[in-house]
Design an enzyme around this catalytic site. Sequence first.
Site, PDB file in Angstrom:
ATOM      1  N   GLY A  11       7.912  30.443 -28.137  1.00  0.00           N
ATOM      2  CA  GLY A  11       7.667  30.608 -29.576  1.00  0.00           C
ATOM      3  C   GLY A  11       7.813  32.059 -29.960  1.00  0.00           C
ATOM      4  N   ARG A  72      13.360  27.190 -26.025  1.00  0.00           N
ATOM      5  CA  ARG A  72      12.718  26.690 -24.820  1.00  0.00           C
ATOM      6  C   ARG A  72      13.815  26.032 -23.991  1.00  0.00           C
ATOM      7  NH1 ARG A  72       7.305  27.214 -26.159  1.00  0.00           N
ATOM      8  NH2 ARG A  72       6.982  27.146 -28.391  1.00  0.00           N
ATOM      9  N   ASP A 103       3.322  32.463 -21.388  1.00  0.00           N
ATOM     10  CA  ASP A 103       3.169  32.181 -19.953  1.00  0.00           C
ATOM     11  C   ASP A 103       4.306  31.328 -19.398  1.00  0.00           C
ATOM     12  OD1 ASP A 103       2.289  30.004 -21.345  1.00  0.00           O
ATOM     13  OD2 ASP A 103       0.299  29.918 -20.419  1.00  0.00           O
ATOM     14  N   THR A 125       3.213  36.493 -27.901  1.00  0.00           N
ATOM     15  CA  THR A 125       2.786  35.190 -28.415  1.00  0.00           C
ATOM     16  C   THR A 125       1.628  35.430 -29.365  1.00  0.00           C
ATOM     17  OG1 THR A 125       1.579  33.176 -27.877  1.00  0.00           O
ATOM     18  CG2 THR A 125       1.450  34.927 -26.273  1.00  0.00           C
ATOM     19  N   ASP A 127      -0.791  33.568 -29.867  1.00  0.00           N
ATOM     20  CA  ASP A 127      -2.014  32.861 -29.464  1.00  0.00           C
ATOM     21  C   ASP A 127      -3.033  33.707 -28.707  1.00  0.00           C
ATOM     22  OD1 ASP A 127      -1.269  30.463 -30.660  1.00  0.00           O
ATOM     23  OD2 ASP A 127      -0.133  29.822 -28.908  1.00  0.00           O
ATOM     24  N   ASP A 129      -3.258  34.108 -25.637  1.00  0.00           N
ATOM     25  CA  ASP A 129      -3.764  33.248 -24.568  1.00  0.00           C
ATOM     26  C   ASP A 129      -3.265  33.641 -23.187  1.00  0.00           C
ATOM     27  OD1 ASP A 129      -1.150  32.583 -24.971  1.00  0.00           O
ATOM     28  OD2 ASP A 129      -1.468  30.421 -25.056  1.00  0.00           O
ATOM     29  N   ARG A 171      -3.694  25.729 -29.504  1.00  0.00           N
ATOM     30  CA  ARG A 171      -3.875  24.458 -28.815  1.00  0.00           C
ATOM     31  C   ARG A 171      -4.935  24.578 -27.736  1.00  0.00           C
ATOM     32  NH1 ARG A 171       1.815  21.260 -29.398  1.00  0.00           N
ATOM     33  NH2 ARG A 171       1.848  22.325 -31.399  1.00  0.00           N
TER      34      ARG A 171
END
Lengths: 319, 319, 319, 319
Positions: A11, A72, A103, A125, A127, A129, A171
């Site tokens: 993303g 992707r 990741d 990213t 996120d 994360d 998510r």
Amino acid sequence: MKKIAVLTSGGDAPGMNAAIRAVVRRGIFKQLELTGIKHGYEGLMAGDFIPLELGSVGDIIQRGGTILQTARSEAFKTEEGQRQALGRLRENGIEGLVVIGGDGSFRGAQKLVQLGFPTVGIPGTIDNDIACTDFTLGFDTAVNTVIDAIDKIRDTATSHERTYVIEVMGRHAGDIALWSGVAGGAESVLIPEKEANIDDITARLLQGHKRGKKHSIIVVAEGVANGQTIGELIREKTGFETRVTVLGHIQRGGSPSAFDRMLGSRMGAKAVDLLVEGGAGVMVGMQNNQMVAVPFDQALSQPHSLPLALYELGISLSI
Amino acid sequence: MKKIAVLTSGGDAPGMNAAIRAVVRRGIFKQLELTGIKHGYEGLMAGDFIPLELGSVGDIIQRGGTILQTARSEAFKTEEGQRQALGRLRENGIEGLVVIGGDGSFRGAQKLVQLGFPTVGIPGTIDNDIACTDFTLGFDTAVNTVIDAIDKIRDTATSHERTYVIEVMGRHAGDIALWSGVAGGAESVLIPEKEANIDDITARLLQGHKRGKKHSIIVVAEGVANGQTIGELIREKTGFETRVTVLGHIQRGGSPSAFDRMLGSRMGAKAVDLLVEGGAGVMVGMQNNQMVAVPFDQALSQPHSLPLALYELGISLSI
Amino acid sequence: MKKIAVLTSGGDAPGMNAAIRAVVRRGIFKQLELTGIKHGYEGLMAGDFIPLELGSVGDIIQRGGTILQTARSEAFKTEEGQRQALGRLRENGIEGLVVIGGDGSFRGAQKLVQLGFPTVGIPGTIDNDIACTDFTLGFDTAVNTVIDAIDKIRDTATSHERTYVIEVMGRHAGDIALWSGVAGGAESVLIPEKEANIDDITARLLQGHKRGKKHSIIVVAEGVANGQTIGELIREKTGFETRVTVLGHIQRGGSPSAFDRMLGSRMGAKAVDLLVEGGAGVMVGMQNNQMVAVPFDQALSQPHSLPLALYELGISLSI
Amino acid sequence: MKKIAVLTSGGDAPGMNAAIRAVVRRGIFKQLELTGIKHGYEGLMAGDFIPLELGSVGDIIQRGGTILQTARSEAFKTEEGQRQALGRLRENGIEGLVVIGGDGSFRGAQKLVQLGFPTVGIPGTIDNDIACTDFTLGFDTAVNTVIDAIDKIRDTATSHERTYVIEVMGRHAGDIALWSGVAGGAESVLIPEKEANIDDITARLLQGHKRGKKHSIIVVAEGVANGQTIGELIREKTGFETRVTVLGHIQRGGSPSAFDRMLGSRMGAKAVDLLVEGGAGVMVGMQNNQMVAVPFDQALSQPHSLPLALYELGISLSI
């Protein structure tokens, strides 16, 4: 090392262009030749390469998205795909690679390292994360986008006994929800890291209502539930009108914040420095405001942890 | 006339504060005393009145929402409610009223006029769904909010073969969808005024895709369908991935645009001028950049019409 | 401790309201009574106090400026002024004080500590010129404001052989200039910490020009020279047209960024926790993303240092 | 007509890209071939032409500046230059030209018309200083940029007895100053169309100050005086501290507002329609929300007039 390449994968995130610019300019500053790979690993396997000059990255530091585009790739998960990619790099005389992504992208990068190809990662990213870095590239911009939305909703929320539910990205990681909830002054924040107790939330709503609060804002990470569901639950349990906003991909876009431009610039430059110094198989992280090199193994094996103290802070400030 | 009042009613809209400020300042400039009525007709019936001075409206021209707050009122729809309101106005020595709101609010204002109370309306609603005025207060800001969202989505849309669906406000009027769709460069716009043909839309998507377009943006007015439904239909018919954003109440908030601040300022001043000159039972409209007085009867009996030429323009520019 | 107070002092900074809100809410969460002091130390001496409830700080986290207003005070620099202030605090039953401001404000706070009154400081200033904290409150927002201006100038800069000079705040500290220059992609940055060599700058301009660059952006901290002077020097030495922008107080305003809201929230809560635990005579700092307590003596005696590595980074990326 | 060209000339303005996009897409929609001319009339004389396809103008509607770049040309003012330009157009098979720019650009366009070449103009300038059109392209965005700056200054202006002076663009036309002053809630606005009386201004400042106003904002069009001068005059006459902001080229940049994107889209499409229908020697204007064709002679011979009623409105609202 004479020639290196850069790609963006997964993303997209605001600040990726700042990182690409830094890789290119720092590379040229260090006398390297630079290649851009389009569409992530798909483009790497396909040999979708373009030369990058100083001027190629002019006027992009302020742009959202990524000029190299991203994708992707399933094919790159196979060894065949990885060997094909390696061949493309070698036949183009490329000796090092910078991968900007999340990741999943780093797992790909790790494969190239295992095949002997020097690769360095930059955590891009929204996120936040990824372990071993205080912040990922794009997170700060995404949070600013969400609080701008919360501010607008608050403007209109002053005169109705309503609950506004805002569904944000995340998510598996609640970072966007938590930061934007606390910075946006939300009454409650629902994150995957903390079991949602709808009764607590409605109790807080009813208590605020009794105290004269006319409106409430609830931020929900998509990984917990969708906004519509939470809105309906609250309506059932409190009788309050609810209104739902689903921000969706707005959160990925926009001109990067100063923080993300600086982070992208620093990470991009550091990635080149690491490649030149022979470092590889590492991700550039920011720890305590310093750029550090973290082995992929370490970054990928540790869970990202969200600072729950901020969650407690949010609770104490939204009474 | 020595004393007048102002209230905001219905859904709030950016620029209402600019209009309140203009009513107050123009009123004081004309030697009037000013009263603010809180919570719309509910507050009118309840006597929820506050005095407004020059300083009461300082530093509000740039604020979204309305400092007088707003509400919808069922009770005011009854004659009893209306007579109660009239009593409140009379007992407070108020001789004229400015109502800022949408068509429902104007129907209320008309009742007061029929009971002999001088009332003037200002069309304040983001929907632009009121006849006899080129623009309503708040519309320009709302459209700017939506195109900002579209811009952010476009940033991230460059590398995936995806269709992004954005659901915007507009139950009966497609103005927000149409303006933001054309100004945002959307591929298709779905509005209540024009029967949606999903096959046309998918045909355009497939044609664009064939030409190499990687992404498409579809703007849907909530009055046509919800974004989720349109997203699923498109996915079924084209096989493209779709992503849905529901902007919700974000569209009502935010600092008003220059256009809305100017419009609110002009309409507010004009409303006071009309009351002072003995005009009543009229709405202030903007026609051809001029402030005009339109009888409520006329404004309420005519349908708002959206300029379909802009729709055709949009089609020809998004090929 | 049962009752504490909060004031803002010196130049205002975005995020001060977030900090005030956090002090109030955290205080109430900890069962304290809260008092707001208006107009900084002036209001403290004059007893310009207001009670602060949960609702007093609702809807302010997103606002620029400070709801408590701020001032500079000469009178408070005298012992007489300080004793008067102390009297006001004591007679109102206030047992602890949070001072939000810059180094001048902390010197005042230190005086109160020396007189035995528990005081904690929060570094609120856009200049980032305080030692022992990685960032001051308001800095991130100010930098974002400046890069927004740079982005707008770059839009228009594409077709003329012109040099755009932007004068930004920073009398003694170049942090705003440095961050915004690097994040804005400026060609050169002039900061007080680094002797400006106008010949280097013009050499870079001429070199870029030779390479085909049509425009350049130079960011100047006001502490180095005013923008007009630099613009004229460059014109003389290169023959290029120059255009000057002086951002001025725009840099102090605006809705705080997510980062500053979070920082203000954390610092405000920490300040209350420190007072409750008996800490005093300290400033809350952020070091490595953690809230820490730094004795005023230490914070005030050490020079703030700007990371010159970022300066070198900027040079290498703007070739 | 089979092939037409488009260029941008003079100072750039937000919305020019929306107009270019509309010319290209509407042209292709009408089966025409499209050519872009870079750097205005300079590029026209030099034959700096590029083909424009549907995709060439994708993703530009939201961008400030102009993808075709712009320039001022002395050479094109000579008949020799004009004949050279004509030759370039003819040898490239171009049969019609759209010129986006201000009055200087239209004078150039008129020369081409006199030499028999069909040319249509689009009024693109932030200054709104062209007769026979209610608004020029870019004006709305520029005013929004200025009010954003005023809002930020107001945030910080609450606690000091200071006068903030903001110098905005407008050498001969006060439109930007007037609109942004009224929409920004400024205390006074100085425009070239109205003789500035510094004594009136200071009288208003002193009167506001007596009433308790702590701060004042003065907007000055650069055509009246520079901000610094006004600031010093006010300081001398009132003793108030003054702070000056010079917005400069920030006003030309930024993503165009919804209004300007729609205006650019409509004007671009109309320009193509006019060329196709054989119209030439005209400027596209917006009058009463409609697109109209105005002969260059008429547009250039009439003075632009600013609606002084708005000036009076501003006075009555800033008491």
